[in-house]
Each structure stands twice: as C-alpha cells, then as structure tokens.
Design a protein around this motif. Structure first.
Motif, PDB file in Angstrom:
ATOM      1  N   GLY A   1       0.803  -1.217   0.000  1.00 40.32           N
ATOM      2  CA  GLY A   1       0.000   0.000   0.000  1.00 40.32           C
ATOM      3  C   GLY A   1       0.834   1.264   0.000  1.00 40.32           C
TER       4      GLY A   1
ATOM      5  N   VAL B   1       0.686   4.453  -2.532  1.00 44.16           N
ATOM      6  CA  VAL B   1       0.434   5.815  -2.038  1.00 44.16           C
ATOM      7  C   VAL B   1       1.501   6.782  -2.546  1.00 44.16           C
TER       8      VAL B   1
ATOM      9  N   VAL C   1      -9.075   1.796   1.508  1.00 43.94           N
ATOM     10  CA  VAL C   1      -9.595   2.965   2.235  1.00 43.94           C
ATOM     11  C   VAL C   1      -8.450   3.758   2.862  1.00 43.94           C
ATOM     12  N   LYS C   2      -7.538   3.053   3.504  1.00 43.88           N
ATOM     13  CA  LYS C   2      -6.390   3.698   4.141  1.00 43.88           C
ATOM     14  C   LYS C   2      -5.527   4.410   3.109  1.00 43.88           C
ATOM     15  N   SER C   3      -5.300   3.747   1.971  1.00 50.59           N
ATOM     16  CA  SER C   3      -4.458   4.333   0.918  1.00 50.59           C
ATOM     17  C   SER C   3      -5.079   5.609   0.361  1.00 50.59           C
TER      18      SER C   3
ATOM     19  N   ASN D   1      -5.278  -2.392   1.855  1.00 58.18           N
ATOM     20  CA  ASN D   1      -6.342  -1.599   2.476  1.00 58.18           C
ATOM     21  C   ASN D   1      -6.566  -0.353   1.622  1.00 58.18           C
TER      22      ASN D   1
ATOM     23  N   GLU E   1     -12.626  -3.832   5.530  1.00 60.89           N
ATOM     24  CA  GLU E   1     -12.458  -2.433   5.948  1.00 60.89           C
ATOM     25  C   GLU E   1     -13.803  -1.705   5.857  1.00 60.89           C
TER      26      GLU E   1
ATOM     27  N   ASN F   1      -7.159   7.663   1.836  1.00 62.94           N
ATOM     28  CA  ASN F   1      -7.060   8.722   2.849  1.00 62.94           C
ATOM     29  C   ASN F   1      -5.653   9.304   2.888  1.00 62.94           C
ATOM     30  N   GLN F   2      -4.641   8.454   2.743  1.00 60.87           N
ATOM     31  CA  GLN F   2      -3.251   8.917   2.774  1.00 60.87           C
ATOM     32  C   GLN F   2      -2.927   9.777   1.551  1.00 60.87           C
TER      33      GLN F   2
ATOM     34  N   THR G   1     -11.859   8.057  -4.982  1.00 55.24           N
ATOM     35  CA  THR G   1     -12.283   6.728  -4.534  1.00 55.24           C
ATOM     36  C   THR G   1     -12.848   5.912  -5.687  1.00 55.24           C
TER      37      THR G   1
ATOM     38  N   CYS H   1     -14.039  -1.200  -2.039  1.00 57.76           N
ATOM     39  CA  CYS H   1     -13.248  -0.567  -0.973  1.00 57.76           C
ATOM     40  C   CYS H   1     -13.304  -1.367   0.326  1.00 57.76           C
ATOM     41  N   GLN H   2     -14.394  -2.085   0.539  1.00 60.09           N
ATOM     42  CA  GLN H   2     -14.585  -2.839   1.776  1.00 60.09           C
ATOM     43  C   GLN H   2     -14.364  -4.340   1.570  1.00 60.09           C
TER      44      GLN H   2
END
Length: 475
Positions: A11, A15, A258-260, A256, A434, A262-263, A60, A429-430
C-alpha cells in the motif's frame, strides 16, 4: 487465460506513486495563484471542504474501478459494464493523458532548463526580461530539453511497475518533500526593505495566504471561488485523467484501499498548502500583492527567477533547490500520464510493455516537437471559446483540461451513480472487511452533488457561458 497483473509491492508503494502523480505542476504554479486571487484563507477552506467531499468521491471511484477491473482506463469502464456508453467513456479517459503528455513534456523540458541554469550559477541571467521568451521561441534548445525529460520518464515506465514507477517514487518523493519543506521554511524568514524604508517579511505573505479576505465578497465571487477550487482538484488529485484507474489496477486485492485513499488525500492537500507557503511569502516580500497575480509559466519562469535574483548570492542556491523540487514533481506526474496510456495499450491490444512504452513515447515526442514549434515556425493565434488567445499548447490544454476532463468526470458519475450503483465502488473498498467511513457521503456525491457541480464547471471552463454571453459569476 488472463495473465496475472503486476502490482505494487504494498500500500505504501501505491500511495507514494499516486501522491507523486498528484503532486505536479498544478499544485506548484496554480494553487498559490488561486489562493491569492480568491481570498487566501477563504480559498483554502473551500478547497479543503471540496477535497474531503468532491475530490474524495472521484478519487475513490477511480482507484476502486482500477483495482476491481485490473485494467487501464481504456478498457476498465467497459469491463464494469459492457455498453457503448462505457466504451466511449474509456476512449475519452485515455485520450486525456494522450493529449496532456506532449505538452507536459515540453514544460518538463522548461523546468529542466531552469534547473540547469540555477545549478550552473546562471540564476541572474534567468531572471532577465526576455530570457524565458527567448528560450521557448528557439527552434532547437527547447526540443533538446524536452527530449531529455521524455527519455527520463520513458526509461522509468519501460522498466515496469515495481522497479520503475514504485522505486523511482520511493526515491524522488522523500527528496521532493524535504526540498519543499526546506524552501517553505526559508520563504517564511526572508525580508526586504523597499526604497521607502518599509520592511516586508515572509510572515506578512503567509498572512495573505491563510487569513481569509472577505473584502468585496459577493455570492457570485463565492461561487467563482468554489469553481476555481473544484478545477484545481482535477490537477491536484490527478482525477479524470485515467491515471488513478491505471495505478489502482496495480494495487493488490489484499491492500487496504480505504487507508491508501485517505493517505493520498492527506499527502496531496498537505503539499498543495506547502506550495502556497513556499511561493506566496517569497513573491509577496519582493513584488507585493501585484506579483501574486501571476500564475502558470509566468509565475514559475518569469516572476520567481526575479524573486530569487533579489535574494542575492543565496538566490542561486534557493532557485536550484526550488527547480530541483519542481523537476522531481514534474517527473513523477509525467510518468503517471505516460503509464495511463501505456497500460491502456497493453490491456486493449495485448502489446508488451516495451513496445507500448516506446510506441507511445515516440508519438508523444512527435507531438511535443509540434508543440515546441508552435512558438516559432508553427506559430499562430487562435481565439478560444474562453475568450483567451492560444497557440498549439494552449489548444491541447483547453481540449484536455477544460472539455474532456469534466466530461470524463460527469460520465463516471453517471456510470457509477446511476447505470451501476455506488455500492459497486463501496464493496470494492470494503472487500477485505475495511469500512469506508464516508460511504453515505460518497453515494450522495456521486449520484447528485458531483454531477451538478461538474456540469457547471464544464460550462465555465469550456467557455460555453462566454459563448452564450452569460456572465454567470458577476450577475
């Protein structure tokens, strides 16, 4: 049998690559100008809200589409939904980076030229009137610098995803971040005393950036600020260019997402704000409020070299650091633009990476030469629908950024929001358990809010309001 697709090693690699794509020339030469023009802190607040809503939604959607389909932009949409609509959307999404690559490489060559000038101690010469115009109107030198820049990104893409894109991002992005933070801190502590004995410091310029200016604010000006911030998001997040779909297709299924996402949001917004902190204080100290009216090439290649020249001997060092940072940002962005087309050729026509890379780079080189010659032997002046007058570069920029990118974004909203369902993206995404924290917001934005705002942005940026004689923003 479908061949297993190459992926980023993790990830963090994704990013850095995605953030490298997002942190490009738009953040550096457009964000500070818009912030100064649209009320400083007011623009920053509007931009932040839109980044967390509008930008989050499109980012997204594109990353999820890429990972779900494991395809580049040309074929990804049609794999989601086999239809004529999806095929047309895929073609538009691939044409955007195809059009942007040639003139982005030309501008990358300009950056390389100025980096060389400051590294070799020619900063004062670069600040002289006519230096920039004399360079870009030359028939040979701009092509040479463009070619060198194109070779750099071609080699990176030729090598591949892990050893090319990811490795170069892991090397360049930390250096870029250190340089931009260093130049930003330096800009805050410079000062200049004019002939009237008035001393201006970088902190005075910082106030212009961060303190909201409500003088003369009307509803129409607020709408203009919102539209400006929305337009900036396209450049800042690399959305509607096919890039995030291409990079998303290299994210492994266990990552993940979602985490990526957001970063990437955090990284890009932080760098955009740092760009303002780096440029506005320096320009304000030496050129006042009038100096902040410049944007694009005028800001980077005319105004800023003059600012560095005003700093004395240290200006060459600061200028070299600044243009090194801009060069790294241009490289990471340009290689993502090239990759969006290359991965499309690989997926659609089953070409090898080497053949796809060399083919697209050759076409890009030919078109980039045409753009270079647009300032001399092929010079013309064309009145654009926006009311401005442009040459070859401006025409390509207008078609890609003002027309096709909003159309791609609108069609993406229609495909995900209405033809399919927002749940298609949410489920991707989930996929590993997640939780997409803003899934309700995503659904509302992709179906209702984003298409309306994007349509208004399209009418404004394409010049349709101008053609119809409608002064939408001034009543």
């Amino acid at each position: 049998m479908t061949q297993k697709r190459t992926s980023f090693s993790g990830g963090f690699g994704f990013v850095l690559a995605a953030a490298g794509s997002a942190v490009g020339l738009g953040n550096i030469w457009r964000f500070p100008y818009l912030a100064a023009k649209d009320g400083g802190g007011l623009f920053l607040l509007v931009y932040l809200i839109l980044a967390l809503t509008f930008g989050f939604t499109l980012l997204t959607a594109e990353v999820a589409i890429g990972r779900k389909t494991q395809q580049g932009p040309l074929t990804a949409y049609n794999k989601l939904k086999n239809s004529k609509f999806s095929k047309i959307l895929g073609i538009f999404a691939c044409v955007v980076p195809f059009l942007i690559l040639p003139y982005y490489c030309d501008i990358g060559g300009w950056v390389l030229k100025y980096f060389v000038a400051f590294v070799t101690g020619q900063g004062e010469a670069a600040a002289e009137d006519g230096y920039f115009g004399g360079f870009i109107t030359g028939e040979i030198e701009p092509i040479v610098y463009m070619f060198i820049f194109l070779v750099i990104i071609t080699v990176i893409i030729y090598i591949g995803v892990k050893k090319g894109i990811e490795l170069s991002s892991r090397i360049l992005m930390p250096i870029l971040l250190i340089l931009i933070i260093g130049v930003s801190i330096f800009a805050l502590f410079i000062s200049h005393t004019d002939e009237n004995g008035v001393t201006t410091t970088g902190l005075d310029g910082l106030k212009v950036l961060f303190i909201p200016n409500f003088d003369g604010l009307t509803f129409q000006k607020l709408i203009q600020t919102i539209v400006d911030a929305m337009g900036q998001l396209f450049f800042s997040l690399s959305i509607a260019m096919g890039i995030m779909i291409a990079y998303g297709s290299y994210v492994n299924k266990e990552a993940n997402l979602v985490k990526s996402i957001n970063q990437i949001e955090l990284f890009d917004t932080g760098v955009a704000f740092l760009a303002g902190t780096m440029i506005i204080p320096a320009v304000y100290v030496f050129q006042g409020a009038e100096g902040m009216q410049a944007s694009g090439p005028s800001l980077m290649f005319v105004s800023l070299p003059k600012v560095f020249a005003e700093m004395g001997w240290i200006g060459n060092i600061v200028g070299a650091a600044f243009f090194a940072m801009v060069l790294f940002a241009a490289i990471t962005s340009a290689m993502s633009i090239l990759e969006a087309v290359v991965t499309s050729l690989i997926d659609k026509f089953k070409m090898s990476r080497s053949k796809a890379t060399l083919s697209e780079s050759f076409i890009g080189f030919v078109l980039a030469v045409v753009v270079c010659l647009g300032y001399n032997v092929l010079y013309f002046e064309l009145k654009l629908p926006t009311g401005s007058t442009g040459q070859v570069l401006d025409v390509m920029d207008y078609v890609s950024n003002s027309v096709l990118m909003p159309i791609v974004a609108i069609m993406t909203c229609i495909l995900i929001g209405w033809i399919l369902t927002p749940q298609t993206v949410i489920d991707e995404c989930q996929a590993n358990g997640e939780k997409l924290g803003r899934r309700g917001l995503f659904s509302v934005m992709i179906k209702f809010v984003a298409p309306v705002f994007l349509f208004l942005l399209f009418l404004q940026s394409s010049g349709i309001f101008e053609l119809l004689g409608i002064d939408f923003f001034n009543g």
